[in-house]
Structures are given as structure tokens and as C-alpha cells.
Design a protein around this motif. Structure first.
Motif, PDB file in Angstrom:
ATOM      1  N   ARG A 360       0.816  -0.989  -0.220  1.00 47.44           N
ATOM      2  CA  ARG A 360       0.066   0.317  -0.085  1.00 47.44           C
ATOM      3  C   ARG A 360       0.829   1.260  -0.018  1.00 47.44           C
ATOM      4  NH1 ARG A 360      -5.392  -0.678   1.805  1.00 47.44           N
ATOM      5  NH2 ARG A 360      -5.211   1.861   1.802  1.00 47.44           N
ATOM      6  N   SER A 361       2.015   1.069   0.438  1.00 51.98           N
ATOM      7  CA  SER A 361       2.969   2.280   0.296  1.00 51.98           C
ATOM      8  C   SER A 361       3.349   2.809  -1.116  1.00 51.98           C
ATOM      9  CB  SER A 361       4.216   1.794   1.342  1.00 51.98           C
ATOM     10  OG  SER A 361       4.998   0.905   0.873  1.00 51.98           O
ATOM     11  N   THR A 362       3.136   2.034  -2.047  1.00 49.42           N
ATOM     12  CA  THR A 362       3.455   2.155  -3.465  1.00 49.42           C
ATOM     13  C   THR A 362       3.220   3.467  -3.729  1.00 49.42           C
ATOM     14  OG1 THR A 362       4.058   0.935  -5.521  1.00 49.42           O
ATOM     15  CG2 THR A 362       1.613   1.126  -4.736  1.00 49.42           C
ATOM     16  N   ARG A 363       3.751   4.019  -5.026  1.00 52.50           N
ATOM     17  CA  ARG A 363       3.501   5.137  -5.383  1.00 52.50           C
ATOM     18  C   ARG A 363       2.188   4.927  -6.380  1.00 52.50           C
ATOM     19  NH1 ARG A 363       7.721   5.279  -8.119  1.00 52.50           N
ATOM     20  NH2 ARG A 363       6.859   5.108 -10.304  1.00 52.50           N
ATOM     21  N   VAL A 364       1.189   6.065  -6.048  1.00 52.86           N
ATOM     22  CA  VAL A 364       0.095   6.194  -6.793  1.00 52.86           C
ATOM     23  C   VAL A 364      -0.055   7.559  -7.089  1.00 52.86           C
ATOM     24  CG1 VAL A 364      -2.550   5.559  -7.115  1.00 52.86           C
ATOM     25  CG2 VAL A 364      -0.915   4.139  -5.507  1.00 52.86           C
ATOM     26  N   SER A 365      -0.020   7.780  -8.608  1.00 48.10           N
ATOM     27  CA  SER A 365      -0.244   9.075  -9.145  1.00 48.10           C
ATOM     28  C   SER A 365      -1.677   9.346  -9.887  1.00 48.10           C
ATOM     29  CB  SER A 365       0.799   9.421 -10.026  1.00 48.10           C
ATOM     30  OG  SER A 365       0.935   8.648 -11.233  1.00 48.10           O
ATOM     31  N   ARG A 366      -2.227  10.573  -9.769  1.00 42.27           N
ATOM     32  CA  ARG A 366      -3.618  10.785 -10.389  1.00 42.27           C
ATOM     33  C   ARG A 366      -3.417  11.871 -11.420  1.00 42.27           C
ATOM     34  NH1 ARG A 366      -8.527   9.512  -8.089  1.00 42.27           N
ATOM     35  NH2 ARG A 366      -7.251   8.601  -6.386  1.00 42.27           N
ATOM     36  N   ASN A 417     -10.804   0.351   3.150  1.00 41.99           N
ATOM     37  CA  ASN A 417      -9.536  -0.297   3.704  1.00 41.99           C
ATOM     38  C   ASN A 417      -8.537   0.588   3.972  1.00 41.99           C
ATOM     39  OD1 ASN A 417     -10.456  -3.142   3.884  1.00 41.99           O
ATOM     40  ND2 ASN A 417     -10.489  -3.091   1.562  1.00 41.99           N
ATOM     41  N   HIS A 418      -8.703   1.676   4.533  1.00 39.95           N
ATOM     42  CA  HIS A 418      -7.788   2.759   5.040  1.00 39.95           C
ATOM     43  C   HIS A 418      -6.926   2.409   6.185  1.00 39.95           C
ATOM     44  CE1 HIS A 418      -9.909   3.869   8.672  1.00 39.95           C
ATOM     45  NE2 HIS A 418     -11.254   3.435   7.950  1.00 39.95           N
ATOM     46  N   SER A 419      -5.989   3.322   6.276  1.00 40.18           N
ATOM     47  CA  SER A 419      -4.903   3.382   7.140  1.00 40.18           C
ATOM     48  C   SER A 419      -4.249   2.229   7.514  1.00 40.18           C
ATOM     49  CB  SER A 419      -5.730   3.921   8.648  1.00 40.18           C
ATOM     50  OG  SER A 419      -6.290   4.913   8.320  1.00 40.18           O
ATOM     51  N   PRO A 420      -3.579   1.348   6.571  1.00 40.55           N
ATOM     52  CA  PRO A 420      -3.089   0.178   6.783  1.00 40.55           C
ATOM     53  C   PRO A 420      -1.549   0.540   7.022  1.00 40.55           C
ATOM     54  CG  PRO A 420      -2.886   0.823   4.423  1.00 40.55           C
ATOM     55  CD  PRO A 420      -3.712   1.783   5.049  1.00 40.55           C
ATOM     56  N   PRO A 421      -0.851  -0.485   7.861  1.00 46.09           N
ATOM     57  CA  PRO A 421       0.460  -0.401   7.708  1.00 46.09           C
ATOM     58  C   PRO A 421       1.328  -0.201   6.403  1.00 46.09           C
ATOM     59  CG  PRO A 421      -0.127  -2.183   9.066  1.00 46.09           C
ATOM     60  CD  PRO A 421      -1.394  -1.857   8.455  1.00 46.09           C
ATOM     61  N   PRO A 425       0.043  -5.762   1.789  1.00 47.19           N
ATOM     62  CA  PRO A 425      -0.090  -5.940   0.410  1.00 47.19           C
ATOM     63  C   PRO A 425      -1.092  -4.860   0.103  1.00 47.19           C
ATOM     64  CG  PRO A 425       0.076  -8.035   1.383  1.00 47.19           C
ATOM     65  CD  PRO A 425      -0.016  -6.917   2.717  1.00 47.19           C
ATOM     66  N   LEU A 426      -1.052  -4.681  -1.490  1.00 44.84           N
ATOM     67  CA  LEU A 426      -1.690  -3.675  -2.130  1.00 44.84           C
ATOM     68  C   LEU A 426      -3.243  -4.173  -2.094  1.00 44.84           C
ATOM     69  CD1 LEU A 426      -1.778  -1.253  -3.904  1.00 44.84           C
ATOM     70  CD2 LEU A 426      -1.769  -2.792  -5.839  1.00 44.84           C
ATOM     71  N   PHE A 427      -3.916  -5.238  -1.996  1.00 42.25           N
ATOM     72  CA  PHE A 427      -5.157  -5.495  -1.886  1.00 42.25           C
ATOM     73  C   PHE A 427      -5.586  -6.147  -0.676  1.00 42.25           C
ATOM     74  CE2 PHE A 427      -4.650  -4.856  -6.626  1.00 42.25           C
ATOM     75  CZ  PHE A 427      -5.569  -3.835  -6.916  1.00 42.25           C
TER      76      PHE A 427
END
Length: 535
Positions: A360-366, A417-421, A425-427
């Protein structure tokens, strides 16, 4: 072989390891303890080193006595009686060549848990080889070898310990293996550096590939055991032995499976710095023949996931629930992004690795394009680029198919599924006991159950990727663009095309329309093809 330090008529049998690859014991038997000063007469049936030219020459080398290499039950089966007894006759082959050796105490047990900073002792060559490779194997995920199925049983051998399949490439050896180890030792490469070398070699392949290649080693050695091929002839395997192996396997599985077995054998030879003869002589023709003979075993083409599949899946999910939101986002990311499920979902909780699985810490751009939102999700690993990673690009869907919009699905997943460590994993999704991982197998199993219940075409993991590329082709997107979107390195992805009866006529008529429009513009006519009147 007899011990001259023992009482008369007392026969002692030994299992011997030596650094000289020309030496072979007449037969391998269980070892017994001897005084370190006890000279032993050894009968050998193969040529001696060239420097031994007369009967008066004496060859000294370490004799390794190890009870752990051959189980007592196997020794009893070989000998029939206890290993050392007063009534067992001495073994005297016809006119043997005899050399004198001196026994040494058994070496310490090799380490197996982790690679030490240095290996200070000077073990005998075979033990050094095992130490080095066991230390390198510690970098692989911890697992235990399972009890083999009936079809996977292999004759016991000191060269092939019972280890998990993904460790066979490294830990299964042959008499030839000592050459590579001796070459490293000759160049004064310390043992811990040798271990690091093999550990780095393992990093060139993912565990699934090593496990698949391990199956090839198993089938090859089963074949060699059945034909009583000597250990020394199995590496390097010459083209005649490999040809016989391919011919024996042809018609029992697909040609692709046999080629994968050969790939495993090739890598095994590479690990042991042995020459490979798998593309010589008859082998190219035998591989083609195996392809034809294996056609009955070939799985039918995978069908594509369609919009009908996706709507059936959506109807079965509670999109406001953590699991439902994660499942729906994963499905549309694979479909609209044309990505492999293995690049989006983890294999299992035990095999999760932040170096291979996107978190989930991966880079996501919009961004925005033509009034539509575009999400770009960085994947840390892909099949084609490995650890260079890639991008999963999701474009907002509007209009009649807005219910299948991947951007909305991914945003919905992030909201629920907010505020994960950071290393989640992404999903992954929330649960009463914490965060739970959505694995590839669990996702496919749930999806297949929904599609079967709806009476839809059977699908496989690749079906999402195939269906997404098909939808884009039908929308008129250029194959080169789809190739980049899905991370294909060439247009080889066109073999995944399905529904050609819809794609080809559409492509042909569009080509005709384009040529007509170009002609009209060139000659100053109306460029609206539909408005043209033909007499």
C-alpha cells in the motif's frame, strides 16, 4: 575392501568421498569407525591418477567416514548382514589395483540455518561443498520437504538429499560438482564468498521457477535410475543421454513441459559449471516431435473475462465490505490494466515479500486525460521486468459501462480499507482480527465459483488480462498501445487474442474506412465516409 588393522576374517565396508573424480568405490556401503592411524586397503575399478605409474606408488587422500550419509536400513538391504561381522568374507575383486589411504576423523556436522560471516575450519572437499550450498539455501523461504507422492519416489543417493523442490537445483549434486568447487578453491575464493556466490545465483530466479525446474531434475534422475545410468554420466549429460530422456518422455506430457524439464537440467549444469549439450545432435528435432506428441495433453485456450463476467462478480460482492471492495478493485485492475494477477496479488501469506509484492505504500499518481481521471500504480515487480517493476494504468470509464470503472473501484478500496501499515499488500483488507491478505488462489477460487453459478464460460487466472486486451482491441486501441499497457515486451501477446471473428472484420472495415477517408482528403472530397454516395 578390507581393513588390515582388523582381526582376520573381519570385513569392514566404507562409504568414501574423495576430491579426485576418477576414484569410485566398488560399491557404496555404510561406514564404520576406525582408529585414525589404521591403514586401509581400497580396491578400485577405475583408472588411477596418471602420476601413479608403478605398484610401489602410494596415493594418500582423506577418507571420510560418515554414518549419516547412508541409513542403516539401506546398508542392511545392500549387505544382508550387519556391516562388520567376524563371519563375513573379505571382498576381493579379481586382481584389484590397491592403493594405501589413511582414515581421518569424521568432520563436524555442516551448518544449515544461515550463512556465517566466515568458515574458518578446513573441511574435506565434499563437506565443504555441502556447507557452502546449505548456507546459500538459507536465503530461500523456510520450508520442509514433503513426503513424495508415489510417482515422485527416487532411489536414495548421497548426491540427492530429500529437500524441497526449489532447492534441488542447488543441493542436488554429482561427482562433477567437485570440479567447480575445486576451481574456486584453486583461486583462493574463501568458503563464505562461495556461499555468497550461490546465494546471488539463486536470486536470478523466483522460487516458483526454481520449484518448476526441480521437477525436471526429478524426472531426469528417475529416468537415469531406471536405466542404471552411473552418477558420473549424469553430469555433464551428453547429447545421447539427453536425447534418450526426451524420447522417453515424448507423448507422456506436453512438449512445453519437456522443454521446461530441460531448462531445469540446463540450470543445474550451470550451477555446477558443467557444459550443456541440450541443443546438439538429435535434440532440436526430438523437441519438435515431443511438441506434436504432446498435443493431446495441451490445455484448451483460456477464455476471456467479459463484461458479463464482471457484472456477475459485482452482483455477488458487497462493495461496502472490506473483502468485497478489495476483490472488486483487484478484478478491475487486472482487467482494465491488462496485468497479470501474480503482479497484483500475493501468492500466499508465507511467501509475501516486499521486494516482489506491491504494498500500500507504493507510488500512486493521479492525472487527467481528455476529461477522464487516470490512476498510475507502481508495481515493484513484473514478470518481464523483474525487480525493475512496471505501472498499472487505470483509466476512468464513463457512460454505459461506468459500473465497471476501475478508478472508482480502486478509490472505493482505499476508502474502506484505509490506514493500513506501510508493508500491507496492495489488496489486503480489514478483518475483525486485523489485516488479511487477498491471495491469488483465493481470488481465482471465489471468482470461478461465481462464474460457474452464473453458467458463464470457464476462466483461469490469465482470463482477466486476456479479456481486458480483447475489450481494448474491440474498442479500436492500437495493439502497440495495449502491448505497453499490459507490460508485454513484444507483440507476442497477440497469441492471447480471442473472438477473432469479431476483431478481424472490425479491423478490416476500419482499415477500409481509413483508406477511403485518406483518398477523399487527397482529392478534395467529403471526408465523411458514411455520407459518400456510390453509384
Amino acid at each position: 575392501m578390507t581393513c588390515r588393522g582388523c582381526p582376520p576374517r573381519l570385513s569392514c565396508h566404507f562409504l568414501i568421498h574423495t576430491s579426485h573424480d576418477l576414484f569410485r568405490p566398488v560399491f557404496p556401503l555404510r561406514s564404520v569407525a576406525l582408529p585414525t592411524s589404521c591403514p586401509v586397503s581400497v580396491s578400485i575399478s577405475e583408472p588411477l591418477p596418471c602420476e601413479l605409474t608403478s605398484p610401489s606408488d602410494v596415493w594418500h587422500f582423506p577418507l571420510v567416514l560418515r554414518d549419516d550419509l547412508v541409513p542403516a536400513t539401506l546398508a542392511t538391504a545392500l549387505l544382508g548382514d550387519p556391516v562388520c561381522s567376524s563371519d563375513s568374507p573379505a571382498f576381493n575383486p579379481p586382481q584389484p589395483t590397491t592403493v594405501t589411504v589413511f582414515a581421518t576423523p569424521p568432520p563436524p556436522a555442516p551448518f544449515a540455518s544461515s550463512r556465517p560471516s566466515s568458515i574458518s575450519r578446513a573441511p574435506v572437499p565434499q563437506d565443504a561443498l555441502l556447507d557452502v550450498r546449505l548456507a546459500a539455501a538459507a536465503c530461500l523461504p523456510q520450508k520442509s520437504a514433503r513426503r513424495p507422492a508415489a510417482r515422485n519416489v527416487l532411489a536414495p543417493s548421497v548426491f540427492r538429499p530429500h529437500v524441497p523442490a526449489d532447492r534441488r537445483i542447488l543441493l542436488w549434486t554429482a561427482p562433477y560438482s567437485m570440479r567447480a568447487h575445486s576451481a574456486l578453491a584453486a583461486h583462493r575464493i574463501p568458503l563464505d564468498s562461495q556461499s555468497k556466490l550461490f546465494e546471488t545465483l539463486l536470486g536470478a530466479h523466483v522460487p516458483e521457477t526454481l520449484e518448476s525446474y526441480g521437477a525436471g531434475l526429478l524426472r531426469f534422475h528417475q529416468f537415469c535410475d531406471r536405466l542404471s545410468i552411473p552418477e558420473s554420466d549424469r553430469m555433464p549429460a551428453d547429447r545421447h543421454l539427453l536425447s534418450a530422456f526426451v524420447a522417453d518422455a515424448a507423448g507422456s506430457c506436453t512438449g512445453k513441459c519437456i522443454r521446461n524439464w530441460l531448462n531445469g537440467l540446463h540450470l543445474w549444469h550451470t550451477y555446477n559449471d558443467a557444459p550443456w549439450h541440450g541443443d546438439e545432435g538429435w535434440l532440436p528435432h526430438l523437441k519438435r516431435s515431443a511438441d506434436r506428441a504432446g498435443l493431446p495433453f495441451k490445455r484448451p485456450p483460456r477464455g476471456p473475462v467479459s463484461n458479463e463476467h464482471l457484472r456477475a462478480l459485482r452482483a455477488s460482492l458487497e462493495l461496502d465490505s472490506p473483502l468485497g471492495a478489495a476483490t472488486w478493485a483487484a478484478a478491475l485492475s487486472a482487467y482494465r490494466g491488462c496485468r497479470r494477477l501474480g503482479e497484483l496479488l500475493i501468492r500466499s501469506t508465507a511467501k509475501f515479500s516486499a521486494l516482489r509484492d506491491t504494498c500500500r505504500s507504493t507510488r500512486v499518481s493521479r492525472t487527467a486525460a481528455n476529461g477522464r481521471v487516470v490512476l498510475t500504480i507502481h508495481l515493484v515487480w513484473t514478470k518481464t521486468t523483474q525487480n525493475l517493476g512496471g505501472e498499472c494504468i487505470l483509466t476512468q470509464v464513463l457512460g454505459i459501462d461506468a459500473d465497471l470503472c476501475p478508478v472508482w473501484a480502486f478509490d472505493n478500496h482505499l476508502r474502506i480499507n484505509h490506514s493500513p501499515p506501510a508493508d500491507t499488500p496492495l489488496f489486503a483488507h480489514r478483518s475483525a482480527s486485523g489485516w488479511r491478505h487477498l491471495t491469488k488462489d483465493a481470488f481465482i477460487k471465489a471468482s470461478v465459483a461465481v462464474f460457474n453459478a452464473a453458467g458463464l464460460e470457464r476462466i483461469f487466472g490469465h482470463s482477466f488480462r486476456i479479456g481486458g486486451s480483447l475489450a481494448l482491441l474491440l474498442d479500436g486501441v492500437a495493439p502497440e498501445v495495449i502491448m505497453k499497457l499490459g507490460g508485454w515486451t513484444s507483440l507476442c501477446f497477440l497469441i492471447y487474442w480471442r473472438r477473432l471473428e469479431r476483431i478481424l472484420p472490425l479491423a478490416i472495415t476500419r482499415a477500409w474506412d481509413a483508406r477511403i477517408a485518406e483518398f477523399a482528403r487527397t482529392h478534395g472530397h467529403n471526408v465523411d465516409v458514411d455520407a459518400l454516395l456510390f453509384d
